[in-house]
Design a protein around this motif. Structure first.
Motif, PDB file in Angstrom:
ATOM      1  N   GLN A   1      40.279   2.673  96.856  1.00 47.93           N
ATOM      2  CA  GLN A   1      39.877   3.305  98.115  1.00 47.93           C
ATOM      3  C   GLN A   1      40.199   4.793  98.095  1.00 47.93           C
ATOM      4  O   GLN A   1      39.421   5.612  98.617  1.00 47.93           O
ATOM      5  CB  GLN A   1      40.592   2.613  99.282  1.00 47.93           C
ATOM      6  CG  GLN A   1      39.998   2.911 100.654  1.00 47.93           C
ATOM      7  CD  GLN A   1      38.575   2.426 100.802  1.00 47.93           C
ATOM      8  OE1 GLN A   1      38.181   1.456 100.159  1.00 47.93           O
ATOM      9  NE2 GLN A   1      37.781   3.106 101.617  1.00 47.93           N
ATOM     10  N   SER A   2      41.302   5.171  97.475  1.00 49.64           N
ATOM     11  CA  SER A   2      41.637   6.597  97.372  1.00 49.64           C
ATOM     12  C   SER A   2      40.625   7.331  96.501  1.00 49.64           C
ATOM     13  O   SER A   2      40.265   8.484  96.790  1.00 49.64           O
ATOM     14  CB  SER A   2      43.042   6.759  96.787  1.00 49.64           C
ATOM     15  OG  SER A   2      44.008   6.114  97.586  1.00 49.64           O
TER      16      SER A   2
ATOM     17  N   LEU B   1      44.278  13.904  92.737  1.00 53.70           N
ATOM     18  CA  LEU B   1      44.743  12.558  93.058  1.00 53.70           C
ATOM     19  C   LEU B   1      45.520  11.958  91.893  1.00 53.70           C
ATOM     20  O   LEU B   1      46.590  11.372  92.078  1.00 53.70           O
ATOM     21  CB  LEU B   1      43.550  11.675  93.428  1.00 53.70           C
ATOM     22  CG  LEU B   1      43.857  10.272  93.939  1.00 53.70           C
ATOM     23  CD1 LEU B   1      44.650  10.336  95.230  1.00 53.70           C
ATOM     24  CD2 LEU B   1      42.556   9.494  94.164  1.00 53.70           C
ATOM     25  N   GLY B   2      44.991  12.074  90.668  1.00 55.83           N
ATOM     26  CA  GLY B   2      45.694  11.638  89.459  1.00 55.83           C
ATOM     27  C   GLY B   2      45.857  10.140  89.312  1.00 55.83           C
ATOM     28  O   GLY B   2      46.942   9.669  88.954  1.00 55.83           O
ATOM     29  N   VAL B   3      44.779   9.377  89.551  1.00 62.75           N
ATOM     30  CA  VAL B   3      44.867   7.914  89.413  1.00 62.75           C
ATOM     31  C   VAL B   3      43.749   7.361  88.544  1.00 62.75           C
ATOM     32  O   VAL B   3      43.569   6.143  88.493  1.00 62.75           O
ATOM     33  CB  VAL B   3      44.847   7.228  90.798  1.00 62.75           C
ATOM     34  CG1 VAL B   3      46.079   7.576  91.602  1.00 62.75           C
ATOM     35  CG2 VAL B   3      43.576   7.561  91.564  1.00 62.75           C
ATOM     36  N   ALA B   4      42.989   8.198  87.863  1.00 64.40           N
ATOM     37  CA  ALA B   4      41.846   7.733  87.081  1.00 64.40           C
ATOM     38  C   ALA B   4      41.959   8.252  85.648  1.00 64.40           C
ATOM     39  O   ALA B   4      42.167   9.446  85.431  1.00 64.40           O
ATOM     40  CB  ALA B   4      40.528   8.199  87.714  1.00 64.40           C
TER      41      ALA B   4
ATOM     42  N   SER C   1      45.205  14.167  85.607  1.00 63.39           N
ATOM     43  CA  SER C   1      46.000  14.608  86.750  1.00 63.39           C
ATOM     44  C   SER C   1      46.437  16.044  86.549  1.00 63.39           C
ATOM     45  O   SER C   1      46.754  16.467  85.433  1.00 63.39           O
ATOM     46  CB  SER C   1      47.226  13.701  86.915  1.00 63.39           C
ATOM     47  OG  SER C   1      48.060  14.168  87.945  1.00 63.39           O
ATOM     48  N   PHE C   2      46.456  16.785  87.651  1.00 66.27           N
ATOM     49  CA  PHE C   2      46.963  18.156  87.643  1.00 66.27           C
ATOM     50  C   PHE C   2      48.474  18.201  87.892  1.00 66.27           C
ATOM     51  O   PHE C   2      49.067  19.268  87.834  1.00 66.27           O
ATOM     52  CB  PHE C   2      46.270  18.989  88.722  1.00 66.27           C
ATOM     53  CG  PHE C   2      44.793  19.179  88.492  1.00 66.27           C
ATOM     54  CD1 PHE C   2      44.285  19.299  87.211  1.00 66.27           C
ATOM     55  CD2 PHE C   2      43.910  19.219  89.553  1.00 66.27           C
ATOM     56  CE1 PHE C   2      42.934  19.471  86.984  1.00 66.27           C
ATOM     57  CE2 PHE C   2      42.550  19.393  89.337  1.00 66.27           C
ATOM     58  CZ  PHE C   2      42.060  19.517  88.056  1.00 66.27           C
ATOM     59  N   ARG C   3      49.085  17.041  88.179  1.00 63.82           N
ATOM     60  CA  ARG C   3      50.509  17.048  88.513  1.00 63.82           C
ATOM     61  C   ARG C   3      51.370  17.368  87.310  1.00 63.82           C
ATOM     62  O   ARG C   3      52.488  17.836  87.452  1.00 63.82           O
ATOM     63  CB  ARG C   3      50.911  15.681  89.069  1.00 63.82           C
ATOM     64  CG  ARG C   3      50.201  15.314  90.359  1.00 63.82           C
ATOM     65  CD  ARG C   3      50.539  13.902  90.771  1.00 63.82           C
ATOM     66  NE  ARG C   3      49.720  13.482  91.907  1.00 63.82           N
ATOM     67  CZ  ARG C   3      49.720  12.243  92.388  1.00 63.82           C
ATOM     68  NH1 ARG C   3      50.476  11.326  91.821  1.00 63.82           N
ATOM     69  NH2 ARG C   3      48.955  11.932  93.424  1.00 63.82           N
ATOM     70  N   HIS C   4      50.861  17.075  86.116  1.00 65.02           N
ATOM     71  CA  HIS C   4      51.651  17.333  84.910  1.00 65.02           C
ATOM     72  C   HIS C   4      51.598  18.801  84.503  1.00 65.02           C
ATOM     73  O   HIS C   4      52.213  19.184  83.510  1.00 65.02           O
ATOM     74  CB  HIS C   4      51.144  16.468  83.766  1.00 65.02           C
ATOM     75  CG  HIS C   4      51.125  15.007  84.091  1.00 65.02           C
ATOM     76  ND1 HIS C   4      52.277  14.301  84.381  1.00 65.02           N
ATOM     77  CD2 HIS C   4      50.103  14.123  84.203  1.00 65.02           C
ATOM     78  CE1 HIS C   4      51.973  13.043  84.633  1.00 65.02           C
ATOM     79  NE2 HIS C   4      50.654  12.902  84.541  1.00 65.02           N
TER      80      HIS C   4
END
Length: 851
Positions: free
Chosen positions: A340-341, A32-35, A837-840
């Motif tokens: 919520q996510s 998700l990458g928001v925390a 985040s795993f997106r990086h």
């Protein structure tokens, strides 16, 4: 897009993770990458944390994967890459991955050892065969020499053939003749020969010759030149010394056959063994390639999974256990909009792990300053990076980036205005935008290319704005474009008999009189009339125009920055700053330099060509406004004296208010008005929750109450720590900086005029001294000379006008935004939100065999 103008609303939350589902929950949060996780064990050594064993296991798997990737690249096998990263492996699958990798490593290690051993044996056999082939000439020459002396070969000469024999010769006859043969590197031959002579005192005979072909050095793996040598010695003692010297010089020693027939047999056997080893090595290479090809199919997935697994355990080490050691507690910064996510991610992680008790999140109040999160896309990220280089914005502070998207390329274009150069710059940026998904551009390791690629949208907008300002200046490669036709007419001067042929012949320069009917036929529709490119006073006209334009743009830009500070005061509920900071600053700026802009526009509108000669000087009026307020000379407009005195009163009233207003108010608020203030509301009782609408209203009310309580706590802390001296010094420094900065910053915007003039003049010089010369050459040689001249003009235009001048204008525009614009409202004292985040994670292998 709301977060682009102001950072996201953040909150501090606690995650309660069940031990069995913690791994899966963290994995979902990583996707998700928001925390952003906080370290709850800051005083615990990394080697004493709970999951240090798992982290070491992941590092061991990374070592194995690095070894596999290195071997795959050595075999020239392409590494597959994907656009989608695989999910982190489940805990039950980790052992399977570990077993597969360890088994693969053992198999590869065994095959590589065997291959290395076979290659070493093959190299030794090749060296041995080369030695025997070359040394045949040594023995053949020696046999011929001995046969000529004695008629037949004898190991020791008969005693009757020598008349004089000394004691040493008697000893030598009683000793046995021995041979040492081998190879030595060419660089060591001279030293090797000298060492043999000095140590063995002449009891050796060294014969050597250079190999025609180079052989592989087993120590370095490089092709080197070797010498074959054959040493004859007498006695075992000398033989031991010879062998030690050979070891010292890293010679490759091989046994030497005693007879010609034995040498032939050995050579034949070596050929057979070499052929067999070539066959075995070929089969070994085929088998090794098969193993590596099979491993390459899964290597990308394994690398990504191990990286994610290590990151998860690294984050788990940030967590703390509860008293029962059955639940992990984590603290995270998270955007309120994504709460919520996060809940859904925790539920999904609990479902995947099969936990009976779900993990959950709980918001907690805090007085700490949250991190700053501003969501960007590929267009806005470059401009946001420009702002962040000055300083990451404070939490919920006005973000200058959306305004910088327009003002930065525009101010750049004011200094770089040339539609030809702007078109080339925009064309280059457009090419990068169209090929932005090209892997070569995305993965480049060249710093210059990477900088251009990441700022491609900035360069594109700078180029487009430069085309616009180039049309305003009517400047294209230092030449004007007569698109709409000039509004000035020369024929009217002849028709009115003001000019004639004799006047034209007697005067080098003539002035067009716009008061003569028909000379000036209206205003050029867009930009500057092209006739000014031919005028003798062109430079004076453009200097006046660009200087005034720079002042207008600078005052407008700075005033806009002051107005943005108003929204900061409103958002942070510091309404006293509006009256005590914002209004005095705005009054000071508009009463001084806003009035200067007003006079510029008024003079443009009030005076025409008929009465332009009687127009007063704006600069003299502006200086006399402060130095001699009562002596204004010829007024610019009616009532100028009274209005300027009114502006002076406003200026002199705003300065002390700016200096003393805020410190005195804070002193009164903290000491003189202790009983009057915002009363802290302790809380409320929730009576009922019957509808979704009421629940949402109550939740929003909860958030407002928490924010209000945090501000109350901050205010109470400020009351306890308030120091009037510190507050006054801080405000005095700010006031002095602002008042003096208004003057210096307005002057700083004159760089727009200076750099625009420099760019235009440099472009004209390049045209006059390069291209114009090539165009004026005789037609006989013109075509031959035109190609190199055009090439030189193009190269100089790219490197001098586009690169060097473009970089100069970029840096000046950067300074105008950082110093003159952003310091009016932007503090930049925050810290960036860095989520887990795993997106990086990179989706490709680089040159260092890592992903």
């Amino acid at each position: 897009m709301g977060s682009l103008f102001r950072s996201e609303t953040m909150c501090l939350a606690q995650l309660f993770l069940q031990s069995g589902s913690a791994y899966d929950c963290i994995s979902e949060l990583g996707e998700l990458g928001v925390a952003e996780f906080r370290d709850l064990n800051p005083h615990v050594s990394p080697f004493q944390r709970k999951f240090v064993g798992e982290v070491k296991k992941c590092e061991e798997l990374e070592r194995i994967l690095g070894y596999l990737v290195q071997e795959i690249k050595k075999a020239d096998i392409p590494l597959p890459e994907g656009d989608i990263t695989p999910a982190a492996p489940l805990p039950k699958h980790i052992l399977d991955i570990q077993e597969q990798l360890q088994k693969l490593e053992m198999e590869l290690s065994e095959v590589m050892k065997n291959k290395e051993k076979l290659s070493r044996n093959l190299q030794e056999l090749i060296e041995y065969s080369c030695l025997l082939r070359v040394s045949q000439g040594f023995v053949h020459r020696s046999a011929e020499h001995e046969s000529s002396l004695y008629g037949s070969y004898e190991e020791f000469p008969p005693l009757e053939k020598e008349l004089l024999l000394d004691y040493i010769s008697m000893q030598r006859m009683s000793l046995k003749l021995g041979f040492v043969s081998g190879l030595v590197q060419r660089a060591k031959v001279d030293a090797f020969e000298k060492m043999l002579w000095r140590v063995c005192m002449g009891y050796t005979i060294l014969t050597y010759a250079e190999l025609e072909e180079g052989l592989v050095d087993p120590d370095t793996g490089e092709i080197t030149k070797w010498f074959v040598f054959l040493i004859s010695y007498w006695g075992e003692h000398i033989g031991q010394k010879v062998k030690k010297i050979c070891d010292c010089y890293h010679c490759h020693i091989y046994p030497y056959p005693n007879s010609v027939e034995e040498r032939k047999e050995v050579l034949q056997g070596l050929k057979t063994r070499i052929q067999d080893l070539h066959t075995v090595l070929a089969r070994t290479d085929d088998y090794l390639r098969q193993v590596l090809c099979k491993a390459s199919e899964s290597i990308y997935t394994w690398v990504i999974q191990v990286k994610k697994m290590k990151a998860i355990y690294y984050i788990l080490n940030f967590c703390s256990f509860d008293v029962t050691n059955k639940c992990l507690i984590a603290e995270v910064w998270c955007p309120v909009a994504d709460l919520q996510s996060v809940r859904h991610a925790l539920e999904e992680g609990s479902r995947k792990s099969g936990a009976t008790i779900p993990s959950f999140i709980n918001r907690i109040p805090t007085n700490e300053t949250p991190p700053t999160l501003i969501r960007t896309n590929k267009l806005t990220s470059g401009f946001q990076s420009i702002v962040d280089l000055y300083g990451v914005g404070s939490y919920r502070e006005v973000n200058p980036a959306p305004y910088t998207i327009i003002t930065f390329p525009f101010l750049f274009a004011v200094m770089f205005g040339d539609c030809g150069h702007g078109f080339l710059m925009a064309l280059f940026a457009l090419w990068m935008v169209l090929y932005e998904k090209n892997p070569t551009l995305q993965r480049t390791r060249d710093e210059i290319v990477k900088t251009f690629f990441e700022g491609r949208y900035i360069i594109l907008l700078m180029g487009l704005f430069s085309v616009y300002t180039g049309f305003i200046y009517n400047d294209c490669f230092s030449k004007s474009l007569n698109i709409f036709g000039s509004r000035w007419s020369v024929s009217a001067m002849f028709n009115r008999t003001i000019w004639n042929n004799s006047v034209v012949q007697q005067n080098r320069f003539l002035s067009l009189d716009p008061n003569v009917k028909g000379v000036l036929n209206g205003v050029y529709p867009f930009g500057i009339d092209p006739i000014w490119n031919l005028a003798n006073n062109r430079l004076s006209f453009l200097n006046s125009f660009k200087m005034k334009m720079s002042v207008i743009l600078g005052v407008t830009h700075m005033t806009f920055g002051i107005i943005l500070g108003f929204f900061n005061h409103i958002h942070f509920k510091k309404k006293f700053n509006i009256c005590l900071v914002f209004l005095p600053e705005l009054t000071f700026m508009l009463s001084m330099f806003g009035y200067l802009v007003f006079m510029i526009f008024y003079k443009w509108m009030a005076f025409s060509v008929e009465n332009s000669s009687s127009a007063p000087s704006i600069l003299i009026h502006f200086i006399n406004m402060f130095l001699s307020p009562n002596d204004i000379g010829k007024p610019l407009y009616k009532g100028q004296h009274v209005f300027q005195l009114f502006l002076l009163v406003l200026i002199f009233l705003s300065v002390p208010l700016l200096f003393f207003g805020k410190p005195l108010y804070l002193y009164w608020l903290n000491h003189g008005n202790q009983n009057i203030g915002i009363r802290n509301r302790k809380g409320y009782t929730l009576v009922r929750r019957e509808s979704e609408e009421e629940i949402s209203l109550l939740e929003s009310h909860d958030l407002d109450e928490e924010d209000h309580a945090e501000q109350e706590g901050d205010m109470e802390g400020t009351q306890e720590e308030f120091n009037f001296g510190d507050a006054f010094i801080h405000q005095a420094i700010h006031s002095i900086e602002f008042c003096l900065g208004c003057v210096s910053n307005t002057a700083s915007y004159l760089r727009l005029w200076a750099l625009s003039l420099a760019h235009a003049q440099l472009s004209e010089v390049l045209w006059e001294m390069v291209l114009r010369i090539g165009l004026r050459v005789d037609t006989t040689y013109g075509i031959v000379l035109l190609v190199p001249v055009l090439s030189l003009f193009f190269v100089l235009t790219i490197f001098i006008l586009l690169v060097m001048e473009g970089l100069s204008a970029f840096l000046h525009a950067l300074r105008l935004h950082w110093v003159e614009f952003q310091n009016k409202f932007y503090s930049g004292t925050g810290y960036k939100f860095i989520p887990f985040s795993f997106r990086h994670m990179a989706l490709h292998f680089d040159q260092d065999d890592t992903v």
